[in-house]
Enzyme design. Sequence first.
Site, PDB file in Angstrom:
ATOM      1  N   MET A 125      32.104  47.685  33.600  1.00 11.67           N
ATOM      2  CA  MET A 125      32.315  48.024  32.193  1.00 11.67           C
ATOM      3  C   MET A 125      33.510  47.235  31.655  1.00 11.67           C
ATOM      4  O   MET A 125      34.140  47.641  30.671  1.00 11.67           O
ATOM      5  CB  MET A 125      32.540  49.531  32.037  1.00 11.67           C
ATOM      6  CG  MET A 125      31.308  50.330  32.503  1.00 11.67           C
ATOM      7  SD  MET A 125      31.230  52.007  31.843  1.00 11.67           S
ATOM      8  CE  MET A 125      32.753  52.680  32.416  1.00 11.67           C
ATOM      9  N   ALA A 154      37.349  45.513  31.528  1.00 11.11           N
ATOM     10  CA  ALA A 154      38.722  45.896  31.906  1.00 11.11           C
ATOM     11  C   ALA A 154      38.930  45.549  33.387  1.00 11.11           C
ATOM     12  O   ALA A 154      39.358  46.376  34.189  1.00 11.11           O
ATOM     13  CB  ALA A 154      38.987  47.374  31.622  1.00 11.11           C
ATOM     14  N   LEU A 155      38.598  44.319  33.701  1.00 10.79           N
ATOM     15  CA  LEU A 155      38.518  43.906  35.105  1.00 10.79           C
ATOM     16  C   LEU A 155      39.894  43.873  35.773  1.00 10.79           C
ATOM     17  O   LEU A 155      40.891  43.499  35.165  1.00 10.79           O
ATOM     18  CB  LEU A 155      37.877  42.517  35.202  1.00 10.79           C
ATOM     19  CG  LEU A 155      36.467  42.395  34.605  1.00 10.79           C
ATOM     20  CD1 LEU A 155      35.919  40.981  34.836  1.00 10.79           C
ATOM     21  CD2 LEU A 155      35.506  43.441  35.169  1.00 10.79           C
ATOM     22  N   GLU A 201      41.722  43.628  40.116  1.00 12.07           N
ATOM     23  CA  GLU A 201      41.475  42.995  41.430  1.00 12.07           C
ATOM     24  C   GLU A 201      40.329  43.662  42.190  1.00 12.07           C
ATOM     25  O   GLU A 201      39.666  43.019  43.000  1.00 12.07           O
ATOM     26  CB  GLU A 201      42.753  43.028  42.293  1.00 12.07           C
ATOM     27  CG  GLU A 201      43.825  42.040  41.846  1.00 12.07           C
ATOM     28  CD  GLU A 201      43.376  40.568  41.946  1.00 12.07           C
ATOM     29  OE1 GLU A 201      42.598  40.239  42.855  1.00 12.07           O
ATOM     30  OE2 GLU A 201      43.799  39.767  41.099  1.00 12.07           O
ATOM     31  N   HIS A 260      37.498  44.734  40.885  1.00  9.49           N
ATOM     32  CA  HIS A 260      36.273  44.059  40.425  1.00  9.49           C
ATOM     33  C   HIS A 260      36.189  42.654  41.020  1.00  9.49           C
ATOM     34  O   HIS A 260      35.120  42.197  41.419  1.00  9.49           O
ATOM     35  CB  HIS A 260      36.270  43.935  38.895  1.00  9.49           C
ATOM     36  CG  HIS A 260      36.221  45.242  38.171  1.00  9.49           C
ATOM     37  ND1 HIS A 260      37.261  45.713  37.412  1.00  9.49           N
ATOM     38  CD2 HIS A 260      35.240  46.176  38.073  1.00  9.49           C
ATOM     39  CE1 HIS A 260      36.938  46.869  36.878  1.00  9.49           C
ATOM     40  NE2 HIS A 260      35.723  47.180  37.265  1.00  9.49           N
ATOM     41  N   LYS A 318      35.302  52.914  45.504  1.00  7.77           N
ATOM     42  CA  LYS A 318      36.134  53.938  44.859  1.00  7.77           C
ATOM     43  C   LYS A 318      35.262  54.985  44.176  1.00  7.77           C
ATOM     44  O   LYS A 318      35.562  56.170  44.185  1.00  7.77           O
ATOM     45  CB  LYS A 318      37.111  53.338  43.842  1.00  7.77           C
ATOM     46  CG  LYS A 318      38.095  54.419  43.353  1.00  7.77           C
ATOM     47  CD  LYS A 318      39.154  53.857  42.467  1.00  7.77           C
ATOM     48  CE  LYS A 318      38.668  53.707  41.055  1.00  7.77           C
ATOM     49  NZ  LYS A 318      38.318  55.007  40.412  1.00  7.77           N
ATOM     50  N   GLN A 340      28.908  57.433  43.035  1.00  7.67           N
ATOM     51  CA  GLN A 340      28.074  56.462  42.306  1.00  7.67           C
ATOM     52  C   GLN A 340      27.336  55.562  43.308  1.00  7.67           C
ATOM     53  O   GLN A 340      26.123  55.340  43.177  1.00  7.67           O
ATOM     54  CB  GLN A 340      28.959  55.623  41.388  1.00  7.67           C
ATOM     55  CG  GLN A 340      28.284  54.401  40.793  1.00  7.67           C
ATOM     56  CD  GLN A 340      29.116  53.768  39.674  1.00  7.67           C
ATOM     57  OE1 GLN A 340      29.113  54.274  38.561  1.00  7.67           O
ATOM     58  NE2 GLN A 340      29.811  52.686  39.943  1.00  7.67           N
ATOM     59  N   VAL A 351      40.253  48.653  46.606  1.00  7.34           N
ATOM     60  CA  VAL A 351      41.472  47.824  46.582  1.00  7.34           C
ATOM     61  C   VAL A 351      42.608  48.710  46.070  1.00  7.34           C
ATOM     62  O   VAL A 351      42.443  49.428  45.069  1.00  7.34           O
ATOM     63  CB  VAL A 351      41.295  46.591  45.672  1.00  7.34           C
ATOM     64  CG1 VAL A 351      42.582  45.761  45.630  1.00  7.34           C
ATOM     65  CG2 VAL A 351      40.135  45.728  46.162  1.00  7.34           C
ATOM     66  N   ARG A 391      41.164  52.762  34.456  1.00  8.19           N
ATOM     67  CA  ARG A 391      41.858  53.838  33.732  1.00  8.19           C
ATOM     68  C   ARG A 391      43.345  53.911  34.076  1.00  8.19           C
ATOM     69  O   ARG A 391      44.083  54.622  33.398  1.00  8.19           O
ATOM     70  CB  ARG A 391      41.173  55.181  33.990  1.00  8.19           C
ATOM     71  CG  ARG A 391      39.791  55.267  33.331  1.00  8.19           C
ATOM     72  CD  ARG A 391      39.156  56.639  33.439  1.00  8.19           C
ATOM     73  NE  ARG A 391      37.987  56.765  32.588  1.00  8.19           N
ATOM     74  CZ  ARG A 391      36.705  56.611  32.984  1.00  8.19           C
ATOM     75  NH1 ARG A 391      36.438  56.323  34.229  1.00  8.19           N
ATOM     76  NH2 ARG A 391      35.706  56.743  32.129  1.00  8.19           N
TER      77      ARG A 391
HETATM   78  O1  PAF Z   1      31.232  51.685  37.735  1.00  4.87           O
HETATM   79  C1  PAF Z   1      31.046  51.296  36.573  1.00  4.87           C
HETATM   80  O2  PAF Z   1      31.832  50.541  36.007  1.00  4.87           O
HETATM   81  C2  PAF Z   1      29.814  51.775  35.818  1.00  4.87           C
HETATM   82  O3  PAF Z   1      29.495  53.077  36.180  1.00  4.87           O
HETATM   83  C3  PAF Z   1      28.600  50.848  35.979  1.00  4.87           C
HETATM   84  C4  PAF Z   1      28.119  50.812  37.429  1.00  4.87           C
HETATM   85  C5  PAF Z   1      28.962  49.438  35.529  1.00  4.87           C
HETATM   86  C6  PAF Z   1      27.442  51.350  35.118  1.00  4.87           C
HETATM   87  O4  PAF Z   1      27.785  51.393  33.770  1.00  4.87           O
END
Ligand code: PAF
Length: 288
Positions: free
Chosen positions: A39, A41-42, A44, A46, A158, A162, A185, A196
């Site tokens: 989503m 807001a990358l 380390e 990501h 993390k 999910q 990480v 966040r």
């Molecule tokens: O983990 C996330 O950032 C979100 O839940 C995802 C997997 C990109 C789905 O919107």
Amino acid sequence: MTHNTPTAQPAVLDTIAATRRYVREARAASRRVALVPTMGALHEGHLSLVTRGRELADVVIVSIFVNPLQFGPNEDFDRYPRTFDADLAALGGRADAVFAPSVAEMYPSGASQTTVHAGAVAGLFEGTSRPGHFDGMLTVVSKLFNVVQPDIALFGQKDAQQVFLVKQMVADLDLPLAIEAVPIVRESDGLALSSRNRYLSTTERELALGLSSALRVAGEASASGIAAARRAALAAFDQRPDVRLDYLDIVDPATFLPLGDDATGDALMLVAARVGATRLIDNAPLHF
Ligand code: PAF
């Protein structure tokens, strides 16, 4: 199209049609495609998914889409950080392409009438505090899988619940791709990286260490069993009354169901807590 040559920035694709074209060309050149759904807001964390994707595939596509379907009415959809230019700069040549659709591109009729139902585990832990969150998450993830049709998709450990639910969906619906979970990480002081975290003030950031500290002391106590590990983690939260514990559970990683006190073998401790207005989650593997 040269997919593997590092470039200053990835190609930006904002439509489903352009993304399908891009992937079709990659496939015509017999390239394996990895998808890193994000989503934005990358951080380390990501980037570690992207690096792992690069090891496992020839072409890495990062999706950046703040999915309204997975936010509850009182959650932070509107204020969720949107930092597209910084995200592109952070990715640099590590990713080949970014799929960044608008909400209208993903949900042209306003919302999806057809959604994925995540099943019983989705009602536990995060699902208790965030009803509907996992249905919305799986719905967008399955759309992203259908658009990109990757050979492999990478998710951060993390968000352990999910990852479990994505793997379950892939198995239940016979989706033709592999899912790779990439380790959490952490900052040098233990704080798990999260988009966040940028909501936290300096004082709140200090308090947020309560989550990783609780996991650490649970690990230290785990030789004495599940009850001892849970007691140690709860005691760590008791010492930080400003960190409002939402849940603390120990689950079987294979089923994501809570383990009894006499269970042995691999386990996962999950914590969620609020620090100020920010809700944070963390987890760590344990062995009993
Ligand atoms: O983990 C996330 O950032 C979100 O839940 C995802 C997997 C990109 C789905 O919107």
